[in-house]
Design a protein around this motif. Structure first.
Motif, short mmCIF file in Angstrom:
data_model
loop_
_atom_site.label_atom_id
_atom_site.label_comp_id
_atom_site.label_asym_id
_atom_site.label_seq_id
_atom_site.Cartn_x
_atom_site.Cartn_y
_atom_site.Cartn_z
N LEU A 164 2.15 -3.42 -6.26
CA LEU A 164 1.30 -2.34 -6.69
C LEU A 164 1.96 -1.72 -7.61
CD1 LEU A 164 -1.27 -0.51 -6.41
CD2 LEU A 164 -0.34 0.65 -4.53
N GLY A 165 3.30 -1.59 -7.66
CA GLY A 165 3.96 -0.87 -8.62
C GLY A 165 3.79 -1.62 -10.13
N LEU A 184 0.15 -1.36 -11.22
CA LEU A 184 -0.14 0.19 -12.04
C LEU A 184 0.71 0.07 -13.21
CD1 LEU A 184 0.52 2.50 -8.77
CD2 LEU A 184 -1.66 1.80 -10.11
N MET A 185 1.98 -0.15 -13.48
CA MET A 185 2.60 -0.39 -14.63
C MET A 185 1.74 -1.13 -15.51
SD MET A 185 5.10 0.44 -16.32
CE MET A 185 6.21 1.31 -15.36
N SER A 186 1.14 -2.32 -15.20
CA SER A 186 0.35 -3.26 -16.17
C SER A 186 -0.86 -2.42 -16.61
CB SER A 186 -0.15 -4.55 -15.39
OG SER A 186 -0.80 -5.21 -16.21
N THR A 187 -1.37 -1.68 -15.72
CA THR A 187 -2.57 -0.87 -16.22
C THR A 187 -2.38 0.14 -17.06
OG1 THR A 187 -3.68 -1.15 -13.94
CG2 THR A 187 -4.50 0.38 -15.29
N VAL A 188 -1.04 0.82 -17.00
CA VAL A 188 -0.57 1.77 -18.03
C VAL A 188 -0.28 1.17 -19.26
CG1 VAL A 188 1.24 3.41 -18.35
CG2 VAL A 188 0.23 3.26 -16.27
N ALA A 243 -5.42 -7.86 -12.06
CA ALA A 243 -6.44 -8.03 -10.85
C ALA A 243 -5.48 -8.64 -9.60
CB ALA A 243 -7.58 -8.63 -11.23
N ALA A 244 -4.87 -9.78 -9.89
CA ALA A 244 -4.25 -10.44 -8.93
C ALA A 244 -3.33 -9.56 -8.15
CB ALA A 244 -3.61 -11.75 -9.38
N LEU A 245 -2.62 -8.62 -8.89
CA LEU A 245 -1.55 -8.04 -8.24
C LEU A 245 -2.11 -6.65 -7.40
CD1 LEU A 245 0.85 -7.32 -11.29
CD2 LEU A 245 1.71 -8.60 -9.18
N VAL A 281 -1.01 -15.65 -7.15
CA VAL A 281 -0.07 -14.15 -6.91
C VAL A 281 -0.42 -13.80 -5.51
CG1 VAL A 281 0.04 -11.87 -7.80
CG2 VAL A 281 0.15 -13.94 -9.45
N PRO A 282 -1.60 -13.68 -5.01
CA PRO A 282 -1.84 -12.99 -3.82
C PRO A 282 -1.10 -13.63 -2.60
CG PRO A 282 -3.99 -12.76 -5.06
CD PRO A 282 -2.72 -13.58 -5.60
N ALA A 283 -0.90 -15.13 -2.73
CA ALA A 283 -0.48 -16.12 -1.84
C ALA A 283 1.14 -16.04 -1.38
CB ALA A 283 -0.88 -17.36 -2.17
N LEU A 284 1.67 -15.30 -2.65
CA LEU A 284 3.09 -15.22 -2.52
C LEU A 284 3.65 -14.42 -1.47
CD1 LEU A 284 3.85 -14.37 -6.39
CD2 LEU A 284 4.25 -16.57 -5.11
N PRO A 285 4.50 -14.85 -0.61
CA PRO A 285 5.04 -14.10 0.53
C PRO A 285 5.67 -12.62 0.01
CG PRO A 285 6.72 -15.62 0.05
CD PRO A 285 5.51 -15.97 -1.07
N GLN A 286 5.66 -11.42 0.91
CA GLN A 286 5.96 -10.20 0.62
C GLN A 286 6.70 -9.68 1.79
OE1 GLN A 286 3.44 -7.33 -1.39
NE2 GLN A 286 1.73 -8.96 -1.43
N ASP A 287 7.67 -8.98 1.54
CA ASP A 287 8.63 -8.37 2.57
C ASP A 287 7.80 -7.14 3.09
OD1 ASP A 287 10.25 -7.27 4.17
OD2 ASP A 287 11.92 -6.76 2.70
N ASP A 288 7.46 -6.80 4.23
CA ASP A 288 6.80 -5.48 4.49
C ASP A 288 7.60 -4.27 4.91
OD1 ASP A 288 7.65 -6.46 6.89
OD2 ASP A 288 5.85 -6.47 8.05
N SER A 289 8.86 -4.50 4.48
CA SER A 289 10.03 -3.14 4.78
C SER A 289 9.55 -1.92 4.37
CB SER A 289 11.24 -3.66 4.56
OG SER A 289 11.12 -3.61 3.03
N TRP A 290 8.50 -1.87 3.34
CA TRP A 290 8.17 -0.81 2.92
C TRP A 290 7.09 0.03 3.77
CZ3 TRP A 290 2.65 -1.02 2.41
CH2 TRP A 290 2.21 -2.16 2.54
#
Length: 487
Positions: free
Chosen positions: A207-208, A211-215, A394-396, A188-197
């Motif tokens: 992260l969203g 947090l939802m998984s933790t809730v 944890a991976a997220l 999961v950490p190796a997946l590419p992410q868009d940094d437009s945020w």
């Protein structure tokens, strides 16, 4: 083997004796009633067989027909005076071994006088007999069978416990879970992410999701904790529901299904957004209704079988509903039975009470299991799911931290918050499992205590119903299949 031995002399009344044999054989089962011609296998020494079966029997029926004391051989000598006469020898052997001996008087015959019998079988006169008249065949036979039921049992065996569905996974599940958790943590950490945020108030999607998984991890914890807080009410409800038949349970819980249907209809009324929620819900509901119908038919058939054929052996890993149901069913049986219990009823009740005691001991052992044993035996898939859930959460968070670092937005505060969130999720998962473990342990101990108390009451009830009869029974005991199990 035991059973009934029919002692008789051949003659014009042989057809009546064979009819008696057929009725007793039908009631008590093949092998439990002995009559020379249908019971001796060709090639056997009849003298050895007769002696062995008289010695083995529980009751000997001495059939006394008109003229029984004065039957003579071809030489004119009376048969009962012959020491080698088999009718006399069988009665002598039964009296010598203190067998229950019941004279059966055919067609109005009265008991012989002592002077009419040889001294060796004169004790026969002191045994109370049973008339068997052609004009009152049904009632006389019913009385005889009722008496024999207190002395002889039909041949029965307990019904085996149902086979457990599927096998619990072994070590392979643990290995597979570990492999998948490592793959999730690395992948999961190796997946590419868009940094437009970056530079905005928008959170990374990882992260969203974290947090939802933790809730969501809070939901099982809250549910299990709520059950423990209201455990007394839940236990009382379970105890009541477990004591009724499946169809009665359905009849009193159908409002729950109706509520789900109304919820789906309410979602449909809300428009397109509501339909988006309602359609999946209704699809799931449709599948659930079909499965519930199939399960209802299967459990109804199972209920009928448990009532008509008894006793049923409880499974090694008995569910609390099945154990409570077995106790309730035996209680109903004893309420329907009349004193004195037949030998079959006494033996079956005693066997079932012993089986219940064994199930209670197994339940107490289960209550003392370690957490690891409880999870591996009862909830291996649930535990594996929790491990993967925590690994994904944890991976997220790791992926979110890497995304912040790559975008130059990483701060100690953010990393600490994400670390605390990971620890919180782990604590919630462990808290859920710990609370559930304590709850099931208390449930099993309470179940063992309840069932032990009920069982002691049933033991006393069986003892009361097994007291010797003060009057002669007039009809055989009713069998469970002759009347329906009450709701």
């Amino acid at each position: 083997m035991g059973g009934v031995f029919i002692n008789y002399r051949r003659g014009d009344h042989s057809e009546t004796v064979e009819h008696l044999y057929a009725e007793l054989d039908r009631h008590f089962g093949r092998g439990q009633v002995f009559l020379d011609r249908p019971s001796i296998v060709p090639g056997q020494r009849f003298s050895d067989t007769l002696r062995a079966r008289v010695d083995d029997c529980e009751v000997l029926l001495a059939v006394i027909h008109p003229g029984w004391t004065d039957v003579r051989d071809v030489s004119g000598a009376r048969r009962l005076d012959d020491e080698e006469d088999w009718v006399r020898r069988e009665i002598e052997q039964a009296l010598a071994s203190d067998k229950v001996l019941i004279p059966v008087f055919l067609d109005g015959v009265t008991a012989p006088r002592p002077a009419e019998l040889p001294p060796s079988i004169r004790e026969l006169v002191g045994r109370n007999g049973q008339p068997l008249r052609r004009t009152h065949w049904e009632s006389d036979l019913a009385e005889l069978i009722a008496v024999l039921e207190g002395l002889v049992r039909p041949d029965w065996r307990p019904v085996p416990a149902p086979e457990e569905r599927g096998k619990r996974p072994g070590r392979w599940l643990g290995v597979l879970t570990a492999v998948l958790a490592c793959a999730v943590l690395a992948g999961v950490p190796a997946l590419p992410q868009d940094d437009s945020w970056a530079g905005t108030d928008v959170l990374p999607y990882t992260l969203g999701a974290a947090l939802m998984s933790t809730v969501l991890l809070c939901a099982p914890f809250v549910a299990v904790a709520a059950v423990r807080l209201v455990r007394r009410s839940v236990d009382d409800l379970e105890r009541e529901l477990h004591a009724v038949r499946h169809r009665t349970y359905i009849r009193h819980t159908w409002p729950i299904g109706l509520g789900i249907i109304l919820l789906g209809g309410y979602g449909a009324v809300l428009g397109d957004q509501g339909m988006a929620v309602a359609l999946p819900l209704l699809l799931v509901l449709g599948v659930a209704v079909v499965r519930a119908a199939v399960t209802h038919l299967r459990l109804k058939k199972r209920d009928d079988d448990l009532w008509a054929r008894w006793p049923h052996r409880l499974p090694d890993r008995v569910h609390r509903a099945a154990l409570r149901r077995a106790v309730a069913r035996l209680h109903v049986r004893l309420d329907r039975m009349t004193a004195p219990l037949s030998l079959e009823q006494r033996e079956k009740a005693a066997w079932e009470l012993d089986d219940i005691a064994g199930a209670v001991r197994r339940t107490e052992r289960e209550a003392g299991r370690t957490r690891r044993e409880w999870l591996s035996q009862d909830h291996p898939w649930l535990f594996a799911g929790y491990v993967l859930w925590l690994a994904l959460t944890a991976a997220l968070f790791v992926a979110s931290g890497l995304a912040y670092a790559a975008a130059g937005e990483g701060t100690v505060r953010r990393y600490v918050v994400m670390g605390v969130a990971v620890l919180t999720g782990t604590a919630l998962a462990l808290g859920t499992l710990e609370t559930a473990h304590r709850h099931q342990r208390r449930q099993r101990r309470e179940l063992a205590r309840q069932v032990t108390g009920f069982r002691e009451g049933l033991l006393r009830r069986v003892a009361e119903l097994s007291l010797p009869p003060r009057t002669k029974p007039t009809a055989p005991a009713r069998r469970p299949e002759e009347y329906a199990e009450p709701d």
